[in-house]
Design an enzyme around this catalytic site. Structure first.
Site, short mmCIF file in Angstrom:
data_model
loop_
_atom_site.label_atom_id
_atom_site.label_comp_id
_atom_site.label_asym_id
_atom_site.label_seq_id
_atom_site.Cartn_x
_atom_site.Cartn_y
_atom_site.Cartn_z
N ALA A 51 0.85 -1.19 0.00
CA ALA A 51 0.00 0.00 0.00
C ALA A 51 0.89 1.24 0.00
O ALA A 51 2.11 1.15 0.11
CB ALA A 51 -0.92 0.00 1.22
N LYS A 52 0.28 2.41 -0.10
CA LYS A 52 1.03 3.66 -0.02
C LYS A 52 0.08 4.79 0.33
O LYS A 52 -1.08 4.81 -0.10
CB LYS A 52 1.72 3.98 -1.34
N GLY A 53 0.58 5.73 1.13
CA GLY A 53 -0.16 6.94 1.43
C GLY A 53 0.56 8.14 0.86
O GLY A 53 1.79 8.14 0.74
N ASP A 55 8.46 8.34 4.57
CA ASP A 55 8.70 8.41 3.14
C ASP A 55 9.08 9.86 2.84
O ASP A 55 9.27 10.66 3.76
CB ASP A 55 7.47 7.96 2.34
#
Length: 421
Positions: free
Chosen positions: A103-105, A140
């Site tokens: 996943a990624k935000g 990140d």
């Protein structure tokens, strides 16, 4: 908050797979491309009514009810960018046989804005149902780990690995193990959690050099970006005896043909990882920011932004190999152009996956807060994987990304709940 469906059409990754096997790409056309999952499991959009910031969560794959991937913040962050990054995270977890999905935000907001932490807190509060039960996140671009953990603490979630920690038999003990590992001190005055990803990138570079029979002392490196990932990669390459001749930050490129004093240079960084030019040694040449891509170096490490290498600048690259420390650092079209020139790209989902692999080894109790144990395991894994990628490239003409995709398409099965001690 909006849940979005896929609007249809191809993605950059689909274009990359379409290009695989075409004449002139450096790919063996006899090897059929691996099947790629292009549709994510979930897309969410969040709109901040206070600042106008827009945030996204993309869950590409969910395994055993879990997905992992960091959260970035930058002005101009887009849904397609976050979707690409989530796909890359799914590749990482599968390639390293981790029992979770990807996943990624991402938040479209300037991390230097004084309201950035407040925006981050509102974003994580909105994503709380996923953070509480399914999504494990971490630092990140633009979002350091200590700020994430501060926000999680204020939200009563303790630590950003919360969704996994809460599944442990003893959540308090697991949380303490994670904190000790992240904050273990290593040589150079760094913390293990901050440098482990860059250590993996450094050994991806070292393994690439070994694959063509070149010793570290005779190998030169150029690195775009000297933040958490790029800076620690530079440090460990310097320690290994490689000559880091060129680095770039947001203010420009720094170059010394005889090799930069990396530890001294890193000490000149400010809180935004930009080097104080007023304190540079006289032998360091200052060049435009784009000059790092055309540096005369054996290895180019893009470690700053996504899509740094494009069709417009790919012919500027003079390196023998590109090692992606930044996520999605090379566009598919640019990668095909590099391959046609005989320049392989070690993909991010292998080269920079050390941080996520190590985090899950730590969660699962397979490593602890002893740095040597973590370094030894990651070094062994990276050298093994990169050797296989480079062998497929030199012996069969199969790009490293295609080989990596084949690994990702055949992950170890997860047949039951993830057991976290």
């Amino acid at each position: 908050m909006t849940t979005m469906q896929n609007p249809g059409g191809s993605t950059p990754q689909v274009a990359a797979q379409t290009a695989a096997g075409l004449p002139g790409t450096g790919v063996n056309p006899a090897v059929a491309p691996a099947t790629r999952r292009t549709e994510p499991y979930l897309r969410l959009q969040w709109n901040d009514t206070v600042t106008g910031a827009v945030g996204y969560l993309v869950v590409h794959t969910l395994r055993a009810g879990l997905a992992t991937g960091g959260t970035r913040m930058r002005a101009g962050c887009t849904l397609s960018e976050v979707e690409d990054l989530a796909r890359g995270m799914a590749n990482k977890t599968a390639t390293f046989d981790l029992p979770i999905g990807g996943a990624k935000g991402g938040v479209d907001f300037d991390p230097k804005d004084p309201r950035a932490v407040e925006v981050m807190e509102r974003y994580f509060e909105a994503m709380r149902p996923w953070l509480d039960a399914h999504w494990v996140t971490a630092e990140d671009l633009g979002v350091p780990q200590h700020l994430i953990d501060e926000v999680f603490d204020r939200l009563g979630l303790d630590q950003s690995f919360h969704a996994a920690i809460r599944r442990a038999a003893d959540p308090a003990a697991t949380c303490e193990r994670v904190r000790r590992g992240l904050n273990a001190e290593v040589e150079g005055g760094f913390l293990l959690g901050d440098v482990i990803g860059g250590y993996g990138v450094a050994h991806s570079c070292l393994a690439a050099a070994v694959s063509w029979g070149q010793v570290p002392a005779e190998t030169t490196v150029a690195i775009q970006g000297i933040g958490t990932m790029g800076g620690s990669a530079a440090y460990y390459l310097h320690e290994a005896g490689m000559k880091v001749t060129t680095v770039a930050d947001a203010a420009g490129t720094l170059h010394c043909a005889d090799g930069l004093d990396i530890p001294a240079l890193l000490d000149l960084r400010d809180e935004y990882n930009e080097v104080d030019r007023t304190r540079l040694p006289e032998n360091v040449e200052q060049l435009p920011r784009s000059a790092v891509l055309s540096a005369e170096a054996d290895i180019l490490v893009p470690a700053a932004i996504s899509y740094a290498i494009t069709p417009d600048n790919s012919f500027d690259v003079r390196a023998r190999v590109v090692v992606e420390a930044a996520n999605a650092a090379t566009t598919p079209e640019a990668e095909a152009m590099l391959a046609a020139r005989g320049v392989p790209v070690l993909p991010d989902f292998v080269a920079n996956a050390g941080a996520v692999a190590w985090a899950w080894w730590l969660l699962l109790g397979q490593v602890d807060d002893a740095p040597d144990t973590s370094f030894d395991r990651l070094r062994t894994v990276m050298h093994t994987k990169v050797a296989q990628l480079m062998a497929a490239w030199t012996e069969q003409g199969v790009t490293p990304r295609e080989t990596g995709h084949r690994w990702a398409d055949d992950p170890a099965p997860v047949t039951g709940p993830v057991v976290i001690p």
